[in-house]
Design an enzyme around this catalytic site. Structure first.
Site, PDB file in Angstrom:
ATOM      1  N   TYR A 216       0.832  -1.199   0.000  1.00 20.95           N
ATOM      2  CA  TYR A 216       0.000   0.000   0.000  1.00 20.95           C
ATOM      3  C   TYR A 216       0.866   1.249   0.000  1.00 20.95           C
ATOM      4  CZ  TYR A 216       0.783   0.876   5.024  1.00 20.95           C
ATOM      5  OH  TYR A 216       1.347   1.147   6.245  1.00 20.95           O
ATOM      6  N   CYS A 217       0.247   2.365  -0.404  1.00 19.52           N
ATOM      7  CA  CYS A 217       0.906   3.669  -0.360  1.00 19.52           C
ATOM      8  C   CYS A 217      -0.177   4.728  -0.188  1.00 19.52           C
ATOM      9  CB  CYS A 217       1.743   3.914  -1.620  1.00 19.52           C
ATOM     10  SG  CYS A 217       0.786   4.002  -3.142  1.00 19.52           S
ATOM     11  N   THR A 218       0.147   5.988  -0.410  1.00 16.67           N
ATOM     12  CA  THR A 218      -0.802   7.065  -0.127  1.00 16.67           C
ATOM     13  C   THR A 218      -2.015   7.043  -1.054  1.00 16.67           C
ATOM     14  OG1 THR A 218       1.084   8.388   0.537  1.00 16.67           O
ATOM     15  CG2 THR A 218      -0.997   9.553   0.239  1.00 16.67           C
TER      16      THR A 218
ATOM     17  N   GLY B 199      -2.038   4.984  -4.171  1.00 14.56           N
ATOM     18  CA  GLY B 199      -2.100   3.767  -4.972  1.00 14.56           C
ATOM     19  C   GLY B 199      -1.079   3.671  -6.093  1.00 14.56           C
TER      20      GLY B 199
ATOM     21  N   ILE C 190      -4.242   4.731   0.909  1.00 11.47           N
ATOM     22  CA  ILE C 190      -4.794   5.064   2.225  1.00 11.47           C
ATOM     23  C   ILE C 190      -5.953   6.054   2.095  1.00 11.47           C
ATOM     24  CG2 ILE C 190      -4.256   6.091   4.480  1.00 11.47           C
ATOM     25  CD1 ILE C 190      -1.255   5.350   3.747  1.00 11.47           C
TER      26      ILE C 190
END
Ligand SMILES: [Zn+2]
Ligand SMILES: [Zn+2]
Length: 345
Positions: A198-200, A202, A227
């Site tokens: 995951y990241c901020t 996508g 997120i």
């Protein structure tokens, strides 16, 4: 043919925008898909978006598109239609910035790049078309209940520090390009496990999922929309929230609180704190976490040395800044590179 570039000065364009009274909507989107002729794609896109008075910054590469734009709000539907008419973009999620005045851009720039996310991958057999499976919030929650699931945070260490998913693994590097091989290395004995990246928003974890598949991992997922989208889904669907703390974002707020837990500590006194600041000494500008008491005590500086400098006459400060190369000046706790800020001289 209409011009493909702006011919009016930036300053004038900005003034025009500020005088505009029609409301604008700020939108971001990205999509990985094969663009065989990025230059031609760029030119066509520039023309059609200009006709809708779209402003913003768009990167086009052979691997896809990444866009932050604004559009007059009453033309949003037209924009959507225009984008969805590009076959691979049909149905993509357009993220609308809620607390935004639409005045961040006053010119449209569409740039062709080598990649939409720099990755340092030189292996020609790497295929961005072969990526992991999307996972939405409810499915994410379900998968992470299984003991064999590994959750991997593909953001920078300072983003992880103030907020992350329960039990998420941090990949302690300053750059995404270093993180990719590092993640594969750290998880090398988990090739059959369920892995969720995951990241901020996508864009990074989607690439990371393709990298992990390329590196021989079998069950790789990535959190759809990152997120930001997860937090929205949790709110709308009243789901359990597995993200703790703050979501670091690069705007003036330097972070959006998702839960009330403060999981980080002040880099100066060690008290619970999760507010990122840049050192008040312009010649330093270090990004670090500072509590309110320390902000007062050190006048917003990271060290006694910087505090002394900001009280010097401006002329002297300028001289001190000459020839300084700050590079990426970030307090990196995960590497213990600067164990105690206040001892720095
Ligand atoms: Zn403090
Ligand atoms: Zn400083």
């Amino acid at each position: 043919m209409a011009p493909l570039h702006n011919r009016v000065s930036q300053k004038e364009l900005k003034e025009r925008l500020l005088q505009e009274t029609t409301p604008r909507t700020t939108i971001s989107f990205y999509h990985y898909f094969l663009i065989s002729d990025p230059m031609a794609f760029r030119d066509a896109l520039y023309l059609s978006l200009s006709s809708l008075q779209v402003y913003g910054r768009i990167y086009v590469a052979q691997e896809g598109i990444n866009a932050q734009i604004s559009v007059p709000s009453d033309r949003y539907e037209e924009l959507k239609k225009l984008l969805y008419a590009i076959e691979p973009l049909n149905g993509i999620r357009l993220n609308i910035a809620l607390d935004d005045d639409g005045k961040s851009f006053w010119v449209l720039k569409v740039k062709v790049r080598d990649k939409i996310v720099a990755d340092g991958i030189t292996d020609a057999s790497f295929d961005m078309q072969r990526k992991g499976k999307y996972v939405a919030a409810a499915e994410f929650n379900r998968l992470t209940k299984e003991p064999e699931t590994v959750v991997v945070d593909m953001r920078n260490h300072y983003e992880y520090e103030v907020g992350h998913f329960e039990n998420a693994i941090e990949i302690p590097s300053d750059t995404f390009r270093e993180q990719l091989p590092m993640a594969a290395q750290m998880l090398q004995d988990k090739k059959d496990a369920t892995i969720i990246m995951y990241c901020t928003g996508g864009i990074r974890c989607e690439k990371a999922s393709a990298y992990m598949l390329h590196a021989g991992f079998k069950n790789v997922y990535h959190l759809e929309g990152g997120i930001i989208n997860y937090a929205q889904q949790v709110k709308e669907g009243a789901l359990e929230n597995k993200f703790k703390g703050k979501n670091f974002v690069f705007d003036n707020r330097l972070g959006e609180r998702i839960t009330n837990e403060i999981i980080a500590t002040c880099h100066q006194c060690g008290q619970p704190a999760d507010t990122h600041v840049n050192c008040a000494n312009e010649g330093c500008h270090l990004l670090f976490i500072q509590c309110e008491a320390c902000a007062k005590k050190w006048d917003g500086c990271c060290s006694a040395a910087c505090q002394t400098i900001i009280h010097l006459p401006e002329e002297e400060q300028k001289n001190l800044r000459k020839g300084l190369d700050k590079g990426r000046n970030v307090f990196n706790k995960s590497r213990q590179r600067r164990p105690k800020l206040t001892e720095k001289e």
